[in-house]
Structure formats: C-alpha cells, structure tokens
Write a protein that holds these residues in place. Structure first.
Motif, PDB file in Angstrom:
ATOM      1  N   PRO A 191       0.807  -1.232   0.000  1.00 24.47           N
ATOM      2  CA  PRO A 191       0.000   0.000   0.000  1.00 24.47           C
ATOM      3  C   PRO A 191       0.832   1.271   0.000  1.00 24.47           C
ATOM      4  CG  PRO A 191      -0.884  -1.567   1.577  1.00 24.47           C
ATOM      5  CD  PRO A 191       0.427  -2.115   1.110  1.00 24.47           C
ATOM      6  N   ILE A 192       1.951   1.278   0.743  1.00 20.81           N
ATOM      7  CA  ILE A 192       2.799   2.472   0.800  1.00 20.81           C
ATOM      8  C   ILE A 192       3.457   2.717  -0.549  1.00 20.81           C
ATOM      9  CG2 ILE A 192       4.838   3.494   1.870  1.00 20.81           C
ATOM     10  CD1 ILE A 192       2.413   3.463   3.658  1.00 20.81           C
ATOM     11  N   PRO A 198       2.851   7.254  -9.633  1.00 19.52           N
ATOM     12  CA  PRO A 198       2.001   8.257 -10.288  1.00 19.52           C
ATOM     13  C   PRO A 198       0.749   7.655 -10.918  1.00 19.52           C
ATOM     14  CG  PRO A 198       4.310   8.568 -10.901  1.00 19.52           C
ATOM     15  CD  PRO A 198       4.221   7.268 -10.151  1.00 19.52           C
ATOM     16  N   GLY A 199       0.845   6.426 -11.422  1.00 20.70           N
ATOM     17  CA  GLY A 199      -0.311   5.812 -12.058  1.00 20.70           C
ATOM     18  C   GLY A 199      -1.491   5.604 -11.137  1.00 20.70           C
ATOM     19  N   PHE A 200      -1.240   5.493  -9.860  1.00 25.51           N
ATOM     20  CA  PHE A 200      -2.319   5.289  -8.889  1.00 25.51           C
ATOM     21  C   PHE A 200      -3.211   6.523  -8.805  1.00 25.51           C
ATOM     22  CE2 PHE A 200      -3.808   5.832  -4.467  1.00 25.51           C
ATOM     23  CZ  PHE A 200      -4.595   4.696  -4.354  1.00 25.51           C
TER      24      PHE A 200
END
Length: 203
Positions: A191-192, A198-200
């Motif tokens: 998760p971190i 950037p895609g998230f």
C-alpha cells in the motif's frame, strides 16, 4: 549458588528480550547492547521475524518466513527435477492462490531492497559526528540495526539506538527515512509503495 543465580538471570533476561523483539513490543529489562556479539547478532536477526499472521505487531510475520522457505525448497527441487510439478502447500493443503509463491518472493525482494537502500543512505549521508570518535567503528552495525528496528517497528536497536539510547541524535533527513520505514513496516509495503506511484493517482 551464585553461578546458578547468574544463569537463571541470564535466561530470564534473554527470554524476555526475544519475546519483546518477536512481538515488536519494544520493552527492555536489560541493556542487551552489553551482551556478547552472538547474543546481539541473534536479536538483530530476530528483528526480521515478527509475530504470527493476523498479529497487530510489526515485522515480516512468521507465516511469510515459512512460505518463503517452502517456495525456496520447491524452486531447488525444480533445479534437479524440472518435470515435477508440486503445489505450494501450507498445513498439508495446497494454497488457493497459484501466484502466492511469486508474491512471497517479490515481497522479500522488496524488503531486502528497501533495507539495503536505507542502510546505504544512512551510511553515506549521516555525518560521522553522530557516532563520535569512540564508536565510529560501529557505524555499519548501528545503521543496519536502526534500519531493522524501524522497518520492523521493534523500537530499540543496537549501539547508538540500543535499549538505553534513542534516535534523537540523527539528522532530520535520516529521521524522515526512519519515519518512512516505520510506515512501511506498520502499514505493509505494497500500500505504501502504491501511494508513491504516479499511475495510482491518474484517473
């Protein structure tokens, strides 16, 4: 006799510290930094073990270590029996996910990479004055201990971050490194790392 009392005291202190580190409690009833190199080395290795699956403690969790060694065993078997197809088993039953073995290897590779990069950053960026003239020779071990203790949410480490010490003398950028490591260790690594991709954040 006196030797029996000393032996019992040593067993009590060592057992307490082992349990404290495995459960990532962070307690210390004895200055284990004064122990011999074998004892301190065992504690340093145990920092990477952690608690049981589902535990609220930090660390890498025992179940991941079990799966890791099972995956390694299967991979070694494929080296001399390439035609054998054997599923990854846990508790005598095949695991549900076929990608679990690959995921475990990736997880440990990421942990190793984060550890090495953070350790190298401290060694290169942290000034020698943090250690002083008397303990500068311990910089490599102390730095690895500090990374292991923060990455696994242990608390005290070895040397200048030992049971009777703290992290206050480090520079602000090293403290930011420790904060990142504690977040990775507490909130899980994936998760971190996803949050910094950037895609998230793209729609």
């Amino acid at each position: 006799g006196e030797s029996e009392g000393t032996w019992r005291l040593a067993v009590r202190h060592s057992l307490f510290q082992v349990v404290s580190i495995l459960t990532t409690t962070g307690f210390a009833t004895n200055d284990f930094d004064q122990w011999n190199n074998v004892g301190r080395g065992v504690l340093l290795v145990l920092m990477f073990v952690g608690g049981c699956a589902g535990s609220t403690g930090g660390g890498l969790k025992v179940i991941r270590h079990i799966l890791f060694f099972k995956v390694l065993k299967l991979e070694l078997e494929k080296a001399y029996h390439p035609t054998v197809v054997r599923p990854l088993r846990l508790g005598g039953k095949p695991t549900d996910s076929p990608d679990l073995g690959h995921g475990i290897l990736v997880y440990f590779a990421l942990i190793l990479a984060i550890f090495v990069v953070s350790w190298g950053a401290i060694i290169c960026l942290e000034p020698d004055s943090t250690w002083g003239d008397d303990s500068l020779q311990h910089k490599l071990i102390d730095s690895s201990s500090a990374v292991a203790a923060t990455l696994n949410n242990i608390g005290p480490g070895i040397g200048i971050v030992g049971a009777t010490q703290n992290y206050g003398h480090f520079s602000w950028w090293t403290k930011l490194n420790f904060i990142f490591l504690m977040m990775v260790g507490r909130l899980e690594i994936f998760p971190i790392l996803v949050l910094v991709l950037p895609g998230f954040w793209r729609r």
